[in-house]
Structure formats: C-alpha cells, structure tokens
Enzyme design. Structure first.
Site, PDB file in Angstrom:
ATOM      1  N   HIS A 157      -0.019  -0.014  10.582  1.00  0.00           N
ATOM      2  CA  HIS A 157       0.976  -0.981  10.125  1.00  0.00           C
ATOM      3  C   HIS A 157       2.168  -1.044  11.073  1.00  0.00           C
ATOM      4  O   HIS A 157       2.444  -0.100  11.814  1.00  0.00           O
ATOM      5  CB  HIS A 157       1.490  -0.612   8.727  1.00  0.00           C
ATOM      6  CG  HIS A 157       0.465  -0.728   7.649  1.00  0.00           C
ATOM      7  ND1 HIS A 157       0.465   0.082   6.534  1.00  0.00           N
ATOM      8  CD2 HIS A 157      -0.603  -1.558   7.504  1.00  0.00           C
ATOM      9  CE1 HIS A 157      -0.549  -0.241   5.743  1.00  0.00           C
ATOM     10  NE2 HIS A 157      -1.215  -1.233   6.328  1.00  0.00           N
ATOM     11  N   GLU A 165       0.817  -1.219   0.000  1.00  0.00           N
ATOM     12  CA  GLU A 165       0.000   0.000   0.000  1.00  0.00           C
ATOM     13  C   GLU A 165       0.853   1.272   0.000  1.00  0.00           C
ATOM     14  O   GLU A 165       0.414   2.335   0.416  1.00  0.00           O
ATOM     15  CB  GLU A 165      -0.973  -0.018   1.195  1.00  0.00           C
ATOM     16  CG  GLU A 165      -1.963  -1.175   1.076  1.00  0.00           C
ATOM     17  CD  GLU A 165      -2.680  -1.521   2.370  1.00  0.00           C
ATOM     18  OE1 GLU A 165      -3.715  -2.207   2.301  1.00  0.00           O
ATOM     19  OE2 GLU A 165      -2.212  -1.109   3.444  1.00  0.00           O
ATOM     20  N   ASP A 194      -0.436  -5.487   9.080  1.00  0.00           N
ATOM     21  CA  ASP A 194      -1.387  -4.716   9.865  1.00  0.00           C
ATOM     22  C   ASP A 194      -1.222  -5.092  11.333  1.00  0.00           C
ATOM     23  O   ASP A 194      -1.073  -6.269  11.668  1.00  0.00           O
ATOM     24  CB  ASP A 194      -2.828  -5.069   9.479  1.00  0.00           C
ATOM     25  CG  ASP A 194      -3.364  -4.247   8.330  1.00  0.00           C
ATOM     26  OD1 ASP A 194      -2.628  -3.396   7.810  1.00  0.00           O
ATOM     27  OD2 ASP A 194      -4.522  -4.479   7.945  1.00  0.00           O
TER      28      ASP A 194
END
Length: 590
Positions: free
Chosen positions: A528, A336, A360
């Site tokens: 994260h 991401e 995550d």
C-alpha cells in the site's frame, strides 16, 4: 480541537549596562516577525491560523529561560523556535524540554556574532541529547533589517509545519475497527510504535460494535435521514453497472437495503472516532464519548465482507472533504486496517491539511509492456512508465482530481478551500459500483473513478523492520493522464470497478531506487501507499527526523533536506547519518 502552539524564544546577550539594552528591540522584533510569519501562512487542520506564544521578555540568563518554559507549559506549546541577533549564553538560555522539537534562528549580521551563538547553542543541544534544527540565512543582513530572508522563511515554515503535526497527533488515538486483514502485516498494530514514536495511544473495537449500534438504534436518526436524502440525490444516481454474473447479483430491493446499511455504518464509525453529544441526549452516555481518534482503520475483509456490505462507502466518505453537511475535515480511515499506511496518511494529512489517497501499489507498466498489450505508446510525463495505483477498498473522492485551482488545473485542497463546484464535479465523476461478490460476498458498493492528471503528487509509506524499527519511504512524482484507449485496456486487466490513479515518480539516475520507474516499484516496501497533492517530500523528511524515523528511500534533492544539526556529526553520507542519528537519540516518547 486542540491547538498546539509554537513558542517563540527571543534570546539575548545577558550583559547589562549597554549591551543587552541595545539589543532588546531588535531581538523582540525578530520574535514578532517569526510569529507573524507562522500565523499568516500556516493553519491547523480545521483551518484556524497556527498560534504562537512569545516569551514575556527576552531571555538572557537561566531564570528567564525557566520563566519562559513555565509560561509555555501552561500555554500548550508543542515546539520552540529561539531567535537571536547576537552572542548569548548558550547552555543558560536553551530550551531543555525533551519533548518539544526545537529550532534556532541565528540572524546573519556582522554587527553582533549571532552565528557564533547559533553554533555554540547547537553544540550544547547535541551534547545534551536534545537535537535542534539550525537556521542561518545565506546572506548578511544589516542590524536594522527585521525582514525574514526567503531561505530562512522556508526553513522556519518547514520546521513549524512538522512541529505542529507532531503536536496535533500527540495524545490522540489510532482506532482499529476489527483486527488483521488477510494476513497484511501493516494491519498488525504495533502499540509501541504509536506510543513511543507518535505519542499516540491505540484503541480497538470489534466490528460487531457496528452491528450492535445498528440493532439498538445507537446513532443519530435525524442525521441518518439527512444523509439518506443526500445519498438518494447525489450518490445513487451514479450507481454503476453490476459486473457480477446474474446468479450473484443482488436484487434492487437488496441493493436499497445495502445503501441504508452503509450510510448507518458511516454515521456509526464517525461516532466511534469523535463521539456524538446527540447520543448522550438519547441516553447512551458511554457511546457519546468516542475514542478520541485522529486516525484509524477498518478491517473489512474477510469475516465482515464475506457476510456484510463492504466498508468502501464509509471509508470514502470519511476520507473526503465533504458529505451531506457540506465541507468538513476528513477523518483518516485506512482500508484493511493497514495501520502503517494509515500512519502515512496521517503524516501527509497533518503536513498539508489535504485529504489522502489510499491505494495498492498494484502494477508497474513499462513502455514496452504497454506497447505490447495495447499497440500504443505512452507519451508525455508517462512516457518512461507508470505505476497503477488501484485498490479494492476505498479512497477519497478528492482523489478524482476534480477539485480545481484558480486556473482550472486539478488539485487537492484543505476542506475550507473546497468549493460547491468542486464538490459537484467530484460527485459527478465518481461512480458507485455494486461490489464484486467474489471479493465481497456480502455486497456493498465500491467507489470508482479515474484520477484526472496532470498534477504533482507524493507517495509515502511507513514500514516496520524487526531490529531496526520504523522507516519511512517516499516518492515524489505526478498523477498523469494516459491515452484513454490505453487506460481502458490496462484497467480491464484488473478490476474496472475500483478507483484508478496513474502515477509516475520523478527518476534520479544517481539514486538506485529511482534510476527508473521500475526501480521505484521494485523498492517499495509494502503493498500500500498514501498519496497526496504536491511535492511534500522535504517536509516529510523534516517531520521524520523529529520523530526519529529514518528515511530509507526518497528522491528529494539534498539541498532541500532539513534535519537537526546533530545529524551532521554522524557522517557525511546523509542516509547513513540519518539512520545512525535516529538510532542514537531514539524515539521522543521512549
């Protein structure tokens, strides 16, 4: 590959006529002992031993200091360690380069006042705004003793590990492939942060560049055939079950096309990072150069993944210590395009030479909640609660915990220590699940494994706060095993096609953020985290001080904190002093 070197500066009392002459051999012996220690125990990220450069002579006056600086500038030095066993002329002999991290080892002996010089020169460094790390052994040594005591060795290695990391990232690039992902703040690239704190430039390409290179055949076709053969043999046999409803499942032919697509994508992203001389032979001179990237990120969601196969295979392979060509250095690629988690991955990687898990920080499970949901109790290291590290993107296959040490325990290793058996186990314990097409409408394959515990681990994250700047947080703990029945129930409450790591931080009742496992989750600054093998918090804190990044959250014992001596002047509360010192001195590349 560049090799930033550690410069060793042998400092001596400049008074000729008996004093200096009596100290020449001793001072040079200490310098060589430090160089041998660093080269013998530290390696660059390609496995080459760290290189040291020693001044041509001892340094007793400013002319000799200037000659040393000139030599070091031409030799690619990235940091300096000054060593002495005696009183010396501090302001005349000190290292004045503002961009080189500095340490001074003052030999603890009674025959000559090395401690007096150490205190004097550290005061000079502080007064001149050039923070230096002071190293002073706990026990007195005899003047003829040239061994390095254990406490001194620990600090020398900690300083050098951090300094080499600073040198390795300086002048490199962070490559953004795409832009901001789903509004995630970390993927909003802060160019000032990379330039002023890390000494890096930022490069950006649109994701469409991947499609352009595919359409025009701008990749090594022979390498593609080799990669596909490896994928057919080792990856596709572990293709997992398809969780999608029948109307959303791709056909077998469509999945085969997806495999071809993600393999080409991996080759292309690698070329974007590092360049490829084969492309020059094919007539693509510009593309052959690459972007000089030491780290980067791939946007993926949503524009790409609503249309094309996801980037999970590419992210996993590049972050892993091996591929179809065998063992090789991993490339840090953040899911991401979370640039700040990519930075955390980079810092951990450069300190350890080990791959990093991207995840995550998804869910805190209390013992009570686990008992309510599963009817079973957590036990062992996990007994006080666990954090579920799981991500819809990718993470390194090394994170499966299938690499083993000499006693068969799970570990993560530098690539040059990874064995053929390690590779085999990682491949066998990793599945490739057809992507959840509610999340990834374009399909692709999500990596899936359960990390095998128990092993020590450190989770780290960089955040940026308006008005404050970058801050670093870390939590040392363990990757843990839990009862398989508990895992099955908890894993199915999120997405069982993604990689799972169960993590328990080490708690500390004296620190609010670590009084229990819930507090760690509750104080984590973003969605994260980057995770690696081992308890490396002390090294991260030393590195953060070099970069002038304050540490807002950690569970490292105070006795293991090693920061520049100037930090002592900013108050007796170590966290507050760290913030004040970092703000006062500012980033090293400002």
């Amino acid at each position: 590959m560049k090799y930033p070197k550690i410069g060793i500066r042998p400092i001596i009392d400049g008074r000729q006529g008996g004093v200096r002459e009596s100290l020449e051999d001793k001072t040079m012996n200490l310098a060589h002992a430090v160089a041998d220690l660093l080269s013998g125990k530290l390696k660059y990220r390609d496995g080459t031993p760290v290189q040291c450069v020693i001044a041509d002579s001892t340094i007793g006056r400013v002319a000799e200091a200037a000659a040393c600086a000139e030599k070091f500038e031409g030799a690619g030095v990235c940091a300096t360690i000054s060593v002495t066993s005696c009183w010396c002329y501090g302001a005349e002999t000190m290292d004045m380069n503002p961009h080189w991290p500095k340490a001074v080892w003052g030999f603890n002996g009674t025959e000559r006042p090395g401690a007096v010089y150490l205190a004097a020169v550290l005061a000079a460094y502080s007064q001149k705004g050039l923070p230096a790390y002071g190293i002073y052994g706990h026990d007195v040594q005899d003047i003829e003793d040239n061994t390095i005591p254990g406490d001194v060795e620990e600090k020398l290695l900690r300083f050098a590990r951090a300094a080499v990391a600073v040198g390795e990232m300086r002048g490199q690039s962070y490559l953004s492939i795409g832009s901001v992902t789903m509004g995630i703040a970390g993927s909003i690239i802060n160019t000032d942060f990379f330039q002023k704190y890390l000494g890096m430039r930022t490069e950006s390409v649109d994701e469409v560049e991947i499609l352009r290179r595919m359409d025009l055949g701008i990749y090594d076709h022979e390498e593609y055939e080799k990669a596909m053969a490896w994928v057919n043999k080792y990856i596709k046999p572990n293709e997992g079950w398809d969780k999608n409803p029948a109307e959303k499942q791709k056909t077998r032919a469509e999945k085969e096309k997806d495999w071809e697509f993600v393999v080409k994508m991996t080759l292309i992203v690698n070329d974007l990072y590092h360049g490829n001389p084969k492309l020059r032979e094919m007539g693509f001179k510009e593309e052959a150069l690459g972007h000089h990237a030491i780290a980067g990120g791939f946007q993926g969601q949503r524009q790409w993944t609503d249309w094309m196969p996801n980037g999970d295979f590419t992210e996993t392979l590049l972050n892993t210590t091996f591929d179809w060509n065998g063992r090789r250095e991993p490339s840090i690629l953040a899911t991401e395009n979370d640039t700040l988690n990519g930075t955390a991955m980079l810092l951990g990687y450069l300190l350890t030479n080990q791959p990093m898990i991207f995840s995550d920080v998804r869910t805190y499970w209390s013992p009570e909640a686990v008992k309510r949901v599963t009817g079973k109790e957590l036990s062992g290291t996990a007994r006080n609660g666990i954090i579920h590290l799981i991500n819809s993107g990718a993470t390194t296959m090394d994170g499966s915990g299938q690499c083993q040490d000499s006693e068969g325990n799970p570990t993560m290793k530098p690539f040059w220590e990874v064995t053929a058996e390690d590779e085999k186990r990682c491949l066998e314990h990793t599945q490739w699940m057809p992507a959840d097409r509610d999340y990834f409408r374009g399909g692709g394959f999500s990596v899936h494994f359960l990390s095998r515990g128990e092993f020590p681990a450190t989770m780290v994250r960089v955040n940026i706060v308006d008005g404050l700047g970058p801050v670093l947080q870390l939590a040392e703990g363990w990757v843990v095993n839990i009862d398989p029945e508990i895992h099955d129930v908890l894993d199915k409450r999120t997405d069982p096609t993604w990689p799972t790591t169960w993590f328990t931080p080490r708690t500390d009742a004296a620190k609010d953020a670590f009084k229990d496992v819930y507090s760690v989750m509750n104080n984590w600054g973003a969605n994260h985290g980057a995770i690696t093998y081992g308890h490396i918090g002390a090294d991260l804190i030393t590195l953060a001080a070099m970069l002038r990044i304050p540490v807002c959250m950690h569970n490292v014992e105070d006795k293991n904190l090693f920061r520049p001596s100037a930090w002592n002047a900013f108050g007796m509360d170590k966290e507050g002093a760290d913030y004040r010192a970092c703000q006062n001195f500012g980033p090293i590349y400002k």
